[in-house]
Enzyme design. Structure first.
Site, PDB file in Angstrom:
ATOM      1  N   GLU A   1       0.831  -1.213   0.000  1.00  0.00           N
ATOM      2  CA  GLU A   1       0.000   0.000   0.000  1.00  0.00           C
ATOM      3  C   GLU A   1       0.864   1.261   0.000  1.00  0.00           C
ATOM      4  OE1 GLU A   1      -4.051  -1.762   2.014  1.00  0.00           O
ATOM      5  OE2 GLU A   1      -2.645  -0.723   3.335  1.00  0.00           O
TER       6      GLU A   1
ATOM      7  N   ASP B   1      -8.670  -8.833   4.253  1.00  0.00           N
ATOM      8  CA  ASP B   1      -8.442  -7.714   5.162  1.00  0.00           C
ATOM      9  C   ASP B   1      -9.532  -7.639   6.223  1.00  0.00           C
ATOM     10  OD1 ASP B   1      -7.279  -5.484   6.285  1.00  0.00           O
ATOM     11  OD2 ASP B   1      -7.950  -4.095   4.747  1.00  0.00           O
TER      12      ASP B   1
ATOM     13  N   GLU C   1     -13.031  -2.421  11.865  1.00  0.00           N
ATOM     14  CA  GLU C   1     -13.014  -1.644  10.626  1.00  0.00           C
ATOM     15  C   GLU C   1     -14.122  -2.053   9.670  1.00  0.00           C
ATOM     16  OE1 GLU C   1      -9.964  -0.692   6.908  1.00  0.00           O
ATOM     17  OE2 GLU C   1      -9.265  -1.806   8.668  1.00  0.00           O
TER      18      GLU C   1
END
Length: 687
Positions: A294, A373, A401
């Site tokens: 990332e 993820d 998240e």
């Protein structure tokens, strides 16, 4: 600030049952402590605090126990505490408590409850365990307990930034940083250390794995004095401090023009930094690294691989006993959505499997629980069990998240239990993930657990009062993965809310049902990702469908799901050992809950449940809303039994969840009605 919410599961409310008070008081005439260890001093202070609060007495500390008066003795087996020696005798050394374990024994003859351990850390954990037993109503009259943690590393990863923000934080700002400085008042950090130690955690990385400009200088004299202050606080609670580091630090600081791991000057630079760190923090744990992921810098820039990069850092830390924890979250984040062959799920295995055996002994690969993820449902990462010659550890995410962000209740311990109990078949049947990460399967030198924290400067630490259970549950599970999710939920509830059985049964029920409820009204059958881009809160079916992130569901007018089979898809299913590869790769045997992760199927495909895919989507989303509304009703029945502030705060969160579940239901169901053209068999309202 609500004292009740702030103190979390360490409230130690005064006992109210007369018989219970008498039973505990018999053993609480005084505390026997003789050692000067910093950690044992912390343990003594905790024991004093807990017993004084629960019994309403003053607990005196003495060096010996008067005959006939009940007392609690704490200390190491070799520390010279006569009361410890009296209770354990020569058996202490044979109890195999290890460096962090403890023994608790009630000796009626001497009137002593003794907490003994090989090292001060074990004494601290033993004190927390005894207080836990008392607070949850267990008898302490005939204790004979020996415990040691299953996992040697039990770590928290803070994703805190020095500007005061917390990446993927849902409970306020950082307790460590503000305005590009380290806070001068670290009182709250000490209270946090106490919470972590009480659940058995022993390591923390205090800054975000995405290391920005200012945090790059944490390993320099500019910040080291303040970092040392933080390390000193955690040291008192037997917690080692780690730092996330920027792989390009030699360049970022302006001292070198390269970060090539094979360059002699780069090696010397990191060695000098390590020497400087350990002069200030002698027990420094080591580095946590996110590299070549990332847009973070890493060894790929120089044509090197992850073994080259991590080993260079490991060489610098090796003389000091430090560790490099290297994250395996590495994938192509600039993927062309038109490319059906590239599969993000494959990436970690493809990157790291070929390097097995090339990493130094003080390198640990930190692997996310799933290949994507932290989704509400995804398979277990095939890397677990695939690296017999490389230290590995688990990475969970306590921060929700993709599971409601502390605005929805989602108790994650049941999910983590499923991951840990997954059979990798790495050494035949019975080769569970928990045996990989505790090091026992392959004889790893270093291994264990890490998890992304869910705390901030919110008055109750975690935003939603009930999501404290995820932080507590993570610590308890890292200590002992055999504990059940229900037992942990009940333990946390009794510590947090007391002994009212109606409250206990209601809260435990809410916790235990919450993961499946959240899953039911969000992304179906393992497909994942149907969230709003960037902030990830709320439904957006195509939010990431045409993006660079590799997070696709491939829904069209005929069907949906990702073909990850060996025969016709990306081949991801083949990364597992048999029989898992065939189970996942064969449509007829693939579990329903992961069907769309592994297969692209028509909407009319019939699940093992007997329903079609489309009807399953409709039904679960309607049912999820009903269940979310029932959660609110169940909570509201506790009015008057829960403190007013906590009751209202949690009630507001449950009300938001119930309303937001409707938004999820209507967005998902409407999308698939329009996409498929197939009506709901029960003719419910779909827009």
């Amino acid at each position: 600030m609500s004292t009740i919410g702030y103190e979390a599961w360490l409230r130690y409310p005064q006992l109210t049952d007369v018989l219970r008070i008498e039973a505990v008081s018999r053993w609480s005439g005084c505390m026997i402590v003789t050692e000067a260890s910093e950690v044992i001093a912390t343990a003594a202070a905790e024991l004093k605090r807990g017993l004084e609060r629960m019994l309403g007495v003053t607990l005196a500390a003495r060096s010996s126990c008067d005959s006939g008066s009940g007392c609690i003795a704490i200390g190491t087996f070799s520390g010279g505490n006569e009361s410890i020696a009296r209770v354990f005798g020569d058996s202490g050394a044979q109890l195999d408590t290890g460096a962090e374990g403890f023994a608790i024994r009630t000796d009626a003859e001497s009137g002593i409850i003794a907490i003994g351990a090989e090292q001060p850390a074990g004494v601290l954990y033993g004190v927390f365990h005894l207080l836990r037993l008392i607070a949850t109503g267990a008898s302490i009259d005939e204790l004979d307990i020996v415990e040691r943690p299953v996992n040697t590393i039990r770590m928290i990863n803070q994703w805190d930034n020095i500007d005061g923000s917390v990446e993927r934080g849902y409970a306020g700002q950082s307790i460590f940083y503000e305005n590009n400085t380290i806070k001068s008042d670290l009182t709250r950090v000490e209270d946090y250390a106490r919470l972590l130690a009480s659940s058995g955690l022993n390591a923390i990385a205090i800054n975000n794995v995405n290391v920005h400009h200012h945090e790059t200088y944490f390993i320099t004299e500019r910040f080291l004095p303040d970092i040392a202050r933080i390390a000193g606080i955690f040291r008192r609670y037997a917690i080692k401090l780690f730092l996330s580091v920027n792989y390009a630090s030699p360049i970022e600081t302006g001292e070198l023009t390269t970060a090539d791991p094979l360059d002699a000057d780069v090696k010397a630079w990191w060695k000098a930094k390590a020497d400087e760190l350990y002069k200030v923090i002698p027990d420094f744990g080591g580095f946590l690294v996110k590299a070549d992921s990332e847009n973070r810098p890493g060894p790929f820039t120089y044509g090197r691989d992850h073994a080259d990069g991590s080993n260079m850092l490991a060489e610098a830390l090796l003389p000091h006993g430090g560790l490099v924890i290297w994250r395996c979250f590495v994938y192509n984040c600039k993927q062309d959505w038109r490319d059906r062959k590239t599969d993000r799920a494959r990436a970690a295995y493809d990157h790291f499997k070929p390097l097995d055996g090339r990493f130094m002994d003080n390198v640990i690969l930190q692997i996310k629980n799933g290949p994507m993820d932290f989704q509400v449902r995804e398979p277990v990462s095939p890397l677990f069990g695939a690296l017999p010659a490389t230290n590995c550890m688990m990475e969970f995410q306590i921060a929700q998240e993709y599971t409601g962000q502390a605005r929805h209740l989602c108790y994650l311990v049941p999910q983590w239990k499923e991951v840990l109990d997954f059979d990798t078949y790495a050494k035949g049947e019975g080769s569970y993930v928990k045996q990989v990460v505790d090091g026992s399967m392959f004889g790893y030198k270093h291994s264990g657990f890490a998890a992304v924290s869910n705390i901030g400067d919110n008055a109750n630490w975690t935003g939603h009062p009930l999501t404290q259970a995820n932080l507590y549950g993570y610590g308890r599970l890292a200590w002992n993965p055999e504990l059940s999710a229900a037992a942990i939920a009940e333990e946390w509830t009794r510590l947090t809310f007391g002994s009212d059985e109606h409250v206990v049964s209601t809260v435990v029920s809410l916790l235990m049902g919450s993961w499946s409820i959240y899953e039911s009204y969000t992304a179906p059958l393992g497909v994942g990702w149907m969230v709003s881009p960037n902030h990830h809160y709320g439904p957006d079916v195509d939010g990431y469908e045409y993006s660079k992130w590799g997070t696709y569901h491939f829904s069209d007018c005929k069907g949906m799901g990702v073909d990850r089979t060996l025969a016709t898809g990306t081949g991801y299913a083949g990364q597992y050992r048999e029989p898992n590869a065939s189970i996942y790769g064969t449509l007829e045997s693939c579990p329903d809950e992961l069907l769309l992760f592994f297969h692209h199927v028509p909407y009319t495909h019939v699940l093992h449940s007997g329903k079609t895919v489309i009807q399953h989507i409709y039904d679960t989303h309607f049912e999820g809303v009903e269940q979310a509304e029932q959660m609110l009703r169940s909570w509201n029945e506790l009015e008057g039994r829960i403190d007013t502030e906590t009751f209202k705060l949690a009630g507001d969160r449950f009300a938001e969840q119930a309303e937001h579940a409707k938004e999820w239901r209507d967005r998902i169901n409407t999308y698939y009605l329009r996409k498929s053209g197939i009506s709901d068999a029960l003719d419910r309202t779909i827009y």
